[in-house]
Write a protein that holds these residues in place. Structure first.
Motif, PDB file in Angstrom:
ATOM      1  N   LEU A   1       0.841  -1.206   0.000  1.00  0.00           N
ATOM      2  CA  LEU A   1       0.000   0.000   0.000  1.00  0.00           C
ATOM      3  C   LEU A   1       0.873   1.252   0.000  1.00  0.00           C
ATOM      4  O   LEU A   1       0.648   2.183  -0.782  1.00  0.00           O
ATOM      5  CB  LEU A   1      -0.918  -0.015   1.235  1.00  0.00           C
ATOM      6  CG  LEU A   1      -1.760   1.241   1.465  1.00  0.00           C
ATOM      7  CD1 LEU A   1      -2.789   1.416   0.356  1.00  0.00           C
ATOM      8  CD2 LEU A   1      -2.460   1.178   2.829  1.00  0.00           C
ATOM      9  N   MET A   2       1.884   1.270   0.868  1.00  0.00           N
ATOM     10  CA  MET A   2       2.793   2.419   0.959  1.00  0.00           C
ATOM     11  C   MET A   2       3.556   2.622  -0.354  1.00  0.00           C
ATOM     12  O   MET A   2       3.651   3.737  -0.870  1.00  0.00           O
ATOM     13  CB  MET A   2       3.771   2.188   2.119  1.00  0.00           C
ATOM     14  CG  MET A   2       4.888   3.213   2.235  1.00  0.00           C
ATOM     15  SD  MET A   2       4.267   4.867   2.595  1.00  0.00           S
ATOM     16  CE  MET A   2       3.752   4.648   4.305  1.00  0.00           C
ATOM     17  N   GLU A   3       4.088   1.514  -0.908  1.00  0.00           N
ATOM     18  CA  GLU A   3       4.884   1.630  -2.133  1.00  0.00           C
ATOM     19  C   GLU A   3       4.042   2.138  -3.307  1.00  0.00           C
ATOM     20  O   GLU A   3       4.500   2.937  -4.113  1.00  0.00           O
ATOM     21  CB  GLU A   3       5.499   0.271  -2.493  1.00  0.00           C
ATOM     22  CG  GLU A   3       6.622  -0.162  -1.544  1.00  0.00           C
ATOM     23  CD  GLU A   3       7.092  -1.594  -1.790  1.00  0.00           C
ATOM     24  OE1 GLU A   3       7.901  -2.084  -0.989  1.00  0.00           O
ATOM     25  OE2 GLU A   3       6.651  -2.223  -2.771  1.00  0.00           O
ATOM     26  N   GLU A   4       2.803   1.629  -3.387  1.00  0.00           N
ATOM     27  CA  GLU A   4       1.998   1.952  -4.571  1.00  0.00           C
ATOM     28  C   GLU A   4       1.233   3.268  -4.452  1.00  0.00           C
ATOM     29  O   GLU A   4       0.861   3.850  -5.467  1.00  0.00           O
ATOM     30  CB  GLU A   4       1.024   0.796  -4.875  1.00  0.00           C
ATOM     31  CG  GLU A   4       1.756  -0.472  -5.306  1.00  0.00           C
ATOM     32  CD  GLU A   4       0.828  -1.522  -5.915  1.00  0.00           C
ATOM     33  OE1 GLU A   4       1.334  -2.354  -6.672  1.00  0.00           O
ATOM     34  OE2 GLU A   4      -0.380  -1.511  -5.620  1.00  0.00           O
ATOM     35  N   THR A   5       0.952   3.699  -3.224  1.00  0.00           N
ATOM     36  CA  THR A   5       0.124   4.905  -3.057  1.00  0.00           C
ATOM     37  C   THR A   5       0.726   5.957  -2.132  1.00  0.00           C
ATOM     38  O   THR A   5       0.269   7.103  -2.139  1.00  0.00           O
ATOM     39  CB  THR A   5      -1.261   4.544  -2.461  1.00  0.00           C
ATOM     40  OG1 THR A   5      -1.072   4.063  -1.120  1.00  0.00           O
ATOM     41  CG2 THR A   5      -1.972   3.484  -3.299  1.00  0.00           C
ATOM     42  N   GLY A   6       1.695   5.584  -1.286  1.00  0.00           N
ATOM     43  CA  GLY A   6       2.200   6.502  -0.256  1.00  0.00           C
ATOM     44  C   GLY A   6       1.269   6.633   0.935  1.00  0.00           C
ATOM     45  O   GLY A   6       1.474   7.488   1.795  1.00  0.00           O
ATOM     46  N   LEU A   7       0.243   5.777   1.004  1.00  0.00           N
ATOM     47  CA  LEU A   7      -0.744   5.855   2.083  1.00  0.00           C
ATOM     48  C   LEU A   7      -0.358   4.959   3.263  1.00  0.00           C
ATOM     49  O   LEU A   7       0.121   3.837   3.075  1.00  0.00           O
ATOM     50  CB  LEU A   7      -2.128   5.412   1.592  1.00  0.00           C
ATOM     51  CG  LEU A   7      -2.862   6.305   0.589  1.00  0.00           C
ATOM     52  CD1 LEU A   7      -4.149   5.623   0.120  1.00  0.00           C
ATOM     53  CD2 LEU A   7      -3.171   7.680   1.180  1.00  0.00           C
ATOM     54  N   ALA A   8      -0.610   5.467   4.469  1.00  0.00           N
ATOM     55  CA  ALA A   8      -0.487   4.663   5.694  1.00  0.00           C
ATOM     56  C   ALA A   8      -1.855   4.633   6.369  1.00  0.00           C
ATOM     57  O   ALA A   8      -2.472   5.690   6.553  1.00  0.00           O
ATOM     58  CB  ALA A   8       0.554   5.265   6.632  1.00  0.00           C
TER      59      ALA A   8
ATOM     60  N   PRO B   1       4.270   7.866  -3.860  1.00  0.00           N
ATOM     61  CA  PRO B   1       4.326   6.472  -4.330  1.00  0.00           C
ATOM     62  C   PRO B   1       5.691   6.177  -4.949  1.00  0.00           C
ATOM     63  O   PRO B   1       6.291   7.038  -5.584  1.00  0.00           O
ATOM     64  CB  PRO B   1       3.231   6.413  -5.406  1.00  0.00           C
ATOM     65  CG  PRO B   1       2.339   7.581  -5.136  1.00  0.00           C
ATOM     66  CD  PRO B   1       3.214   8.643  -4.532  1.00  0.00           C
ATOM     67  N   ASP B   2       6.186   4.964  -4.713  1.00  0.00           N
ATOM     68  CA  ASP B   2       7.487   4.557  -5.252  1.00  0.00           C
ATOM     69  C   ASP B   2       7.444   3.046  -5.437  1.00  0.00           C
ATOM     70  O   ASP B   2       7.991   2.291  -4.656  1.00  0.00           O
ATOM     71  CB  ASP B   2       8.601   4.957  -4.275  1.00  0.00           C
ATOM     72  CG  ASP B   2       9.967   4.500  -4.766  1.00  0.00           C
ATOM     73  OD1 ASP B   2      10.127   4.287  -5.976  1.00  0.00           O
ATOM     74  OD2 ASP B   2      10.867   4.353  -3.918  1.00  0.00           O
ATOM     75  N   ASP B   3       6.754   2.609  -6.463  1.00  0.00           N
ATOM     76  CA  ASP B   3       6.380   1.201  -6.536  1.00  0.00           C
ATOM     77  C   ASP B   3       7.413   0.303  -7.210  1.00  0.00           C
ATOM     78  O   ASP B   3       7.541  -0.851  -6.869  1.00  0.00           O
ATOM     79  CB  ASP B   3       5.024   1.059  -7.229  1.00  0.00           C
ATOM     80  CG  ASP B   3       5.048   1.666  -8.605  1.00  0.00           C
ATOM     81  OD1 ASP B   3       5.468   0.969  -9.541  1.00  0.00           O
ATOM     82  OD2 ASP B   3       4.667   2.835  -8.744  1.00  0.00           O
ATOM     83  N   GLY B   4       8.116   0.817  -8.209  1.00  0.00           N
ATOM     84  CA  GLY B   4       9.077  -0.032  -8.914  1.00  0.00           C
ATOM     85  C   GLY B   4       8.414  -1.121  -9.740  1.00  0.00           C
ATOM     86  O   GLY B   4       9.079  -2.044 -10.203  1.00  0.00           O
ATOM     87  N   ASP B   5       7.099  -1.052  -9.930  1.00  0.00           N
ATOM     88  CA  ASP B   5       6.402  -2.060 -10.733  1.00  0.00           C
ATOM     89  C   ASP B   5       6.644  -1.816 -12.222  1.00  0.00           C
ATOM     90  O   ASP B   5       7.068  -0.740 -12.637  1.00  0.00           O
ATOM     91  CB  ASP B   5       4.892  -2.022 -10.461  1.00  0.00           C
ATOM     92  CG  ASP B   5       4.542  -2.715  -9.138  1.00  0.00           C
ATOM     93  OD1 ASP B   5       5.468  -3.198  -8.476  1.00  0.00           O
ATOM     94  OD2 ASP B   5       3.357  -2.742  -8.798  1.00  0.00           O
TER      95      ASP B   5
END
Lengths: 184, 184
Positions: free
Chosen positions: A93-100, A135-139
């Motif tokens: 969730l954090m990686e894809e959206t920056g949400l906690a 967001p920092d997903d690396g996908d």
């Protein structure tokens, strides 16, 4: 409802870490034996249905190669070896959206397929989600952040903007089990 | 949201008619190429959420080897080659429960997995279902007919009596999209 007994298992295809296929010899409760029952083993994933502090729902719009088209999905990703499902789901969730999330509530755990198994999915509801990072997903896929009201998510489901059963299952669980969050 | 381009595809495992695995070489929108993206091809299925004339919901209790335990599921089965999804779903409903719907409403069509695809599931809502025959499924699993109120299905979902994401997705779609049938 007696379980089947797995008498023997042989790996017949592997492309680690993506997938494995095993052929099992199984015995049914009536004593009959089947010598070619296949199981597909994919990596487990965690998914979060993220509800923001303003009550709206965060989704992602992205192309996915499984369905072969773009659509809406919830933040999700593979759980690392040894990682607890809730920790992996929150990390994705954090990686894809920056949400906690303020609270992460377990919804359920389900396999993809009644016969061939596929992957195991761990579903969570994230309440009080706040943006604490970019967001920092690396996908591999490019993705777009989308913020929708509950009625807009329902309308998107109805309009065919979901492509994968995981996302339908995630939204369905959250909507059915938490009417106090999503309205009736 | 540009699609990926499939440059090449090779079958790397097959156990017909159950499953096939193909390895694809794909090109991403940014020009990057991946030479080992796997797709699992399973047979398409049709599922019906059957609502009886009395408003209660028919389910099946059975052991399934994918999750490895018994649980509740909706009538579903493989669509035959050349068969229309609604015809196949109604046929499976009849075989597994003996029920015929007054109306069969299309809910949606989803793949199992965003990356590896798996099977395609066609979901339907069956309204005004009446028992017109005895079940005659020919499936490997012994199954028990279960009749539940909407609240009892919700409670079973909450209690972890569903094991497969297809069933969660089926119930979730029906509940979210047809509040006039299931109540809000």
């Amino acid at each position: 409802m007696q379980p089947w007994e797995t008498l023997d298992e042989e790996e017949v295809f592997a492309a680690r870490p993506f997938l494995r296929v095993v052929r099992q010899r199984v015995r049914l409760p009536d004593g009959a034996e089947i010598d070619d029952f296949y199981q597909v083993k994919l990596r487990s994933f965690g998914m979060v249905i993220p509800v923001q502090e303003d009550g709206r729902v965060r989704m992602l719009e992205q192309y996915k190669h499984g369905p072969g088209r773009a659509g809406l999905s919830f933040p999700a990703g593979f759980i690392d070896p040894g990682e607890a499902p809730d920790v992996g789901a929150a990390r994705e969730l954090m990686e894809e959206t920056g949400l906690a999330p303020d609270r992460l509530i377990k919804l359920g755990c389900y396999v993809d397929n009644g016969n061939q198994r596929g992957c195991e999915g761990h579903y969570f509801l994230g309440l009080g989600c706040r943006e604490v990072a970019a967001p920092d997903d690396g996908d591999l896929e490019e993705m777009r952040q989308v913020v929708l009201t509950v009625a807009e998510v329902d309308a998107a489901l109805k309009a065919g903007q979901f492509n994968v059963s995981h996302d339908v299952a995630g939204w369905g669980q959250a909507r059915v089990l938490y009417p106090e969050v999503f309205g009736a």
